[in-house]
Design an enzyme around this catalytic site. Structure first.
Site, PDB file in Angstrom:
ATOM      1  N   ASP A  29      17.805   5.400  17.921  1.00  0.00           N
ATOM      2  CA  ASP A  29      18.789   5.437  18.527  1.00  0.00           C
ATOM      3  C   ASP A  29      19.549   6.483  17.358  1.00  0.00           C
ATOM      4  O   ASP A  29      20.615   7.356  17.596  1.00  0.00           O
ATOM      5  CB  ASP A  29      20.377   4.454  19.409  1.00  0.00           C
ATOM      6  CG  ASP A  29      20.078   3.594  18.710  1.00  0.00           C
ATOM      7  OD1 ASP A  29      19.241   3.212  16.833  1.00  0.00           O
ATOM      8  OD2 ASP A  29      21.034   3.237  18.821  1.00  0.00           O
ATOM      9  N   GLU A  52       6.534   2.492  11.798  1.00  0.00           N
ATOM     10  CA  GLU A  52       6.939   3.199  10.914  1.00  0.00           C
ATOM     11  C   GLU A  52       6.036   3.439   9.337  1.00  0.00           C
ATOM     12  O   GLU A  52       5.950   4.244   8.368  1.00  0.00           O
ATOM     13  CB  GLU A  52       8.744   2.584  10.231  1.00  0.00           C
ATOM     14  CG  GLU A  52       9.692   3.690  11.366  1.00  0.00           C
ATOM     15  CD  GLU A  52       9.415   2.146  12.081  1.00  0.00           C
ATOM     16  OE1 GLU A  52      10.530   2.185  13.265  1.00  0.00           O
ATOM     17  OE2 GLU A  52       8.953   0.761  12.392  1.00  0.00           O
ATOM     18  N   HIS A 115      23.810  -3.122  15.707  1.00  0.00           N
ATOM     19  CA  HIS A 115      22.605  -3.203  15.834  1.00  0.00           C
ATOM     20  C   HIS A 115      21.710  -2.529  14.738  1.00  0.00           C
ATOM     21  O   HIS A 115      22.418  -1.363  14.237  1.00  0.00           O
ATOM     22  CB  HIS A 115      21.791  -2.443  17.081  1.00  0.00           C
ATOM     23  CG  HIS A 115      22.348  -1.457  16.996  1.00  0.00           C
ATOM     24  ND1 HIS A 115      23.175  -0.820  17.641  1.00  0.00           N
ATOM     25  CD2 HIS A 115      21.343  -0.962  17.475  1.00  0.00           C
ATOM     26  CE1 HIS A 115      22.905   0.207  18.225  1.00  0.00           C
ATOM     27  NE2 HIS A 115      21.517   0.196  17.961  1.00  0.00           N
ATOM     28  N   HIS A 116      21.101  -2.925  14.064  1.00  0.00           N
ATOM     29  CA  HIS A 116      19.944  -3.005  13.072  1.00  0.00           C
ATOM     30  C   HIS A 116      20.879  -3.110  11.652  1.00  0.00           C
ATOM     31  O   HIS A 116      20.538  -2.261  10.073  1.00  0.00           O
ATOM     32  CB  HIS A 116      19.417  -1.296  13.184  1.00  0.00           C
ATOM     33  CG  HIS A 116      18.831  -0.966  14.160  1.00  0.00           C
ATOM     34  ND1 HIS A 116      18.202  -2.173  14.957  1.00  0.00           N
ATOM     35  CD2 HIS A 116      17.946   0.646  14.799  1.00  0.00           C
ATOM     36  CE1 HIS A 116      17.562  -1.219  15.701  1.00  0.00           C
ATOM     37  NE2 HIS A 116      16.856   0.011  15.582  1.00  0.00           N
ATOM     38  N   GLY A 412      -2.824   0.053  -4.227  1.00  0.00           N
ATOM     39  CA  GLY A 412      -3.299  -0.870  -3.279  1.00  0.00           C
ATOM     40  C   GLY A 412      -3.421  -1.072  -2.268  1.00  0.00           C
ATOM     41  O   GLY A 412      -3.276  -2.322  -2.057  1.00  0.00           O
ATOM     42  N   ASP A 439     -12.748  -4.044   6.866  1.00  0.00           N
ATOM     43  CA  ASP A 439     -13.094  -4.311   8.549  1.00  0.00           C
ATOM     44  C   ASP A 439     -11.527  -5.055   8.725  1.00  0.00           C
ATOM     45  O   ASP A 439     -10.469  -4.986   9.188  1.00  0.00           O
ATOM     46  CB  ASP A 439     -13.985  -5.669   9.472  1.00  0.00           C
ATOM     47  CG  ASP A 439     -15.238  -6.315   8.647  1.00  0.00           C
ATOM     48  OD1 ASP A 439     -14.038  -6.117   6.923  1.00  0.00           O
ATOM     49  OD2 ASP A 439     -15.166  -7.600   8.751  1.00  0.00           O
ATOM     50  N   ASN A 466     -18.621  -6.063   7.315  1.00  0.00           N
ATOM     51  CA  ASN A 466     -19.145  -7.434   6.055  1.00  0.00           C
ATOM     52  C   ASN A 466     -17.727  -8.479   6.890  1.00  0.00           C
ATOM     53  O   ASN A 466     -17.945  -9.566   5.331  1.00  0.00           O
ATOM     54  CB  ASN A 466     -18.800  -6.744   5.363  1.00  0.00           C
ATOM     55  CG  ASN A 466     -18.306  -6.194   4.602  1.00  0.00           C
ATOM     56  OD1 ASN A 466     -16.673  -6.276   5.363  1.00  0.00           O
ATOM     57  ND2 ASN A 466     -17.973  -6.085   3.230  1.00  0.00           N
ATOM     58  N   GLY A 468     -14.705  -9.880   7.114  1.00  0.00           N
ATOM     59  CA  GLY A 468     -13.265 -10.285   5.980  1.00  0.00           C
ATOM     60  C   GLY A 468     -13.113  -9.542   4.680  1.00  0.00           C
ATOM     61  O   GLY A 468     -13.626  -7.992   4.805  1.00  0.00           O
ATOM     62  N   GLU A 472     -11.727  -9.702  -2.188  1.00  0.00           N
ATOM     63  CA  GLU A 472     -10.923 -11.118  -2.195  1.00  0.00           C
ATOM     64  C   GLU A 472     -11.871 -12.507  -2.557  1.00  0.00           C
ATOM     65  O   GLU A 472     -11.503 -12.749  -3.445  1.00  0.00           O
ATOM     66  CB  GLU A 472      -9.523 -11.731  -0.609  1.00  0.00           C
ATOM     67  CG  GLU A 472      -8.903 -10.216  -0.416  1.00  0.00           C
ATOM     68  CD  GLU A 472      -7.820  -9.389  -1.549  1.00  0.00           C
ATOM     69  OE1 GLU A 472      -7.822 -10.669  -2.710  1.00  0.00           O
ATOM     70  OE2 GLU A 472      -7.121  -8.169  -1.576  1.00  0.00           O
TER      71      GLU A 472
END
Length: 556
Positions: A29, A52, A115-116, A412, A439, A466, A468, A472
């Protein structure tokens, strides 16, 4: 009032003048009335995003191809959602104009608990946060709008980093004078004394070098210096290498291109050419862990001549202001050209032979996938590779001429490339855009496929399934539950998010199945192509396997 020239008109005119033809964002708004002006503005299209953060990623991708981008969000909740994407643009020198719609000037001055907000009557919390990830900021008023809009947009354009414009909802429609001259009439040029001193002192160093080499990176992209880089390389005859953050800034089919440098994870030939060079002309380079094999570069700082957008540095001496283009042009006219054979250049094309790809029976592996994609690429493609498996696999693929390569190895932020694909494809719809994404990353921003389908753009998306977070797992916790994700029926996602007739989907597990999907993608120009590629969980590109061990050691 329709014929009155307003603050909003001024801002949109300047954005259009810089080449912006699309604005990304999410309505709220505090920006709705200004968005009415955006919708009515001829020459700029509004692209509403699913959130956003995705809008910021899309703007980043758009800027990397178009040269600059813009997005609009509402105050507080909207701008904080976007700030991660803006931080990535700041880290990697991408010029994005972030516009925030604010409450009215009276609400701000009276400190009302609207608000916000945080309910404390203060309205500068979030703009203060943006100061850390933007090079210029402003709060527009009717009195300062013309001067401030020009100031921050020039900073964005020249420094190639984001800026933040706060636009109160009662200011956008205030009358203002039209600009008296174009924004970019005053170009940045070199100081001639500094340029002369540079040529006098640097030229002999380069001419006396026995094994000079050019090492180029991403700032060449940002300052549109690709043609000047090629001119400089051909005038000097020196071999050229890039880092992966700037992959594609130099034609990889050129006989002087010797490869992508990754510190001691490079091929023996390119490691030797860079680390043992007695003169490295470093053009637009920033040495980060992801692109140097974990800071494993072996060359001495004493051998490096640093050429950046507005300065040159060598032997602990800085020459400024000197622009990258003028430095390269002037040096190319002074440096003695070397003979190709005398410099013993072994180009990428002669290091490996790109034979016809042979399809074998059996499951798809990372090695065969990236080998096949390298044959699938064409001149002038835009290739986006998500951080992790996709980026480190694609880094080592040879690119056809005039291919643009986009990744985010410094910031990254996983999930970046899918919304960025929306931006890159809208920036130039005449080019084929191809995305490689895992994925895990896909699940963060998958909903932006719906915006692509609404915009009726037709990129090609390869979803590497693959099971997951492979990157990591490679660093730490190979079998830990935090590296697992819920399995989705990925090939059905486009049909869920948009009209079925606008997409064509495949799920492939074997090489012959991949070949059939690629042949269909080659023939089809009327659909968004989505190809889910199933691979073994523990299979990974060789470069990722090595660099992940470096990251693991670095984190101890």
């Amino acid at each position: 009032m329709k014929n009155v020239f307003t603050v909003g008109n001024y801002l949109l005119d300047r954005l259009s003048e810089l080449g912006i033809r699309h604005i990304f964002g999410v309505p709220g708004d505090y920006n709705l009335s200004f968005l009415d002006d955006v919708i009515e503005y001829e020459g700029i299209d509004w692209v509403g995003n699913c959130n956003e953060l995705n809008a910021a990623y899309a703007a980043d991708g758009y800027a990397r191809v178009n040269g600059i981008a813009a997005l609009i969000t509402t105050f507080g909740v909207g701008e904080l959602s976007a700030i991660n994407g803006i931080a990535g643009s700041y880290a990697e020198n991408v010029p994005v104009v972030k516009i925030t719609g604010l409450p009215t000037t009276k609400v701000i001055n009276d400190g009302l608990y609207v608000h916000h907000t945080l309910g404390d009557g203060k309205f500068d919390h979030f703009s203060n946060m943006f100061k850390e990830v933007t090079v210029a900021q402003t709060l527009l008023t009717q009195e300062n709008a013309a001067q401030e809009i020009d100031r921050v947009l020039l900073s964005c354009w020249r420094e190639k980093r984001p800026v933040h414009i706060n636009l109160p909802i009662d200011v956008y429609n205030k009358p203002i004078n039209k600009p008296s001259k174009r924004l970019l009439d005053d170009i940045v040029s070199s100081n001639q004394d500094a340029l002369h001193q540079l040529l006098t002192e640097i030229t002999p160093i380069i001419n006396q070098a026995k094994s000079p080499v050019i090492l180029a990176d991403y700032e060449v992209y940002r300052y549109q210096a690709q043609e000047m880089l090629q001119h400089f390389a051909e005038k000097t005859g020196f071999p050229v290498a890039t880092l992966s953050m700037g992959k594609g800034v130099f034609n990889e089919e050129h006989p002087q291109f010797i490869g992508v440098y990754n510190g001691d994870l490079s091929s023996p030939y390119i490691q030797q050419r860079i680390d043992q060079a007695d003169c490295i002309i470093s053009i637009g380079v920033k040495l980060t862990d992801s692109i140097t094999g974990g800071f494993s570069h072996g060359f001495s700082e004493e051998t490096v001549i640093h050429i950046h957008p507005f300065s040159v540095k060598a032997k602990n001496k800085k020459y400024a202001p000197v622009t990258m283009n003028e430095a390269l042009l002037s040096l190319s006219n002074e440096i003695e050209q070397r003979n190709f054979e005398d410099l013993n250049i072994i180009s990428v094309n002669s290091q490996t032979t790109k034979d016809q790809y042979v399809v074998k029976e059996g499951m798809i592996t990372q090695k065969c996938f990236f080998e096949r994609i390298s044959h699938f690429l064409k001149e002038k493609d835009v290739l986006l590779a998500e951080q992790g498996t996709s980026f480190f696999g694609a880094t080592m693929m040879p690119l056809p001429k005039d291919t643009t390569f986009i990744g985010q190895p410094l910031w990254g932020s996983i999930g970046f490339t899918l919304p960025a694909l929306l931006g890159t494809q809208l920036a130039d719809q005449s080019r084929r855009n191809i995305l490689l994404i895992g994925d895990g990353s896909f699940q963060l921003t998958a909903q932006e496929i719906s915006t692509m389908l609404r915009q009726q753009i037709k990129p090609i998306i390869f979803l590497i399934n693959n099971d997951g977070y492979t990157v990591e797992r490679a660093i730490h916790g190979e079998d830990q539950v935090y590296n697992d994700i819920q399995m989705w029926d990925y090939q059905k996602i486009p049909d869920v998010l948009g009209p079925k007739e606008r997409s064509l989907t495949f799920k492939v597990q074997t090489e012959p199945e991949l070949e059939e999907a690629l042949e269909a993608a080659e023939r089809d120009r009327d659909h968004l192509i989505f190809i889910e590629v199933v691979m073994d969980r523990d299979d990974k590109p060789e470069l990722l396997n090595h660099i992940s061990k470096r990251f693991a050691t670095q984190n101890i």
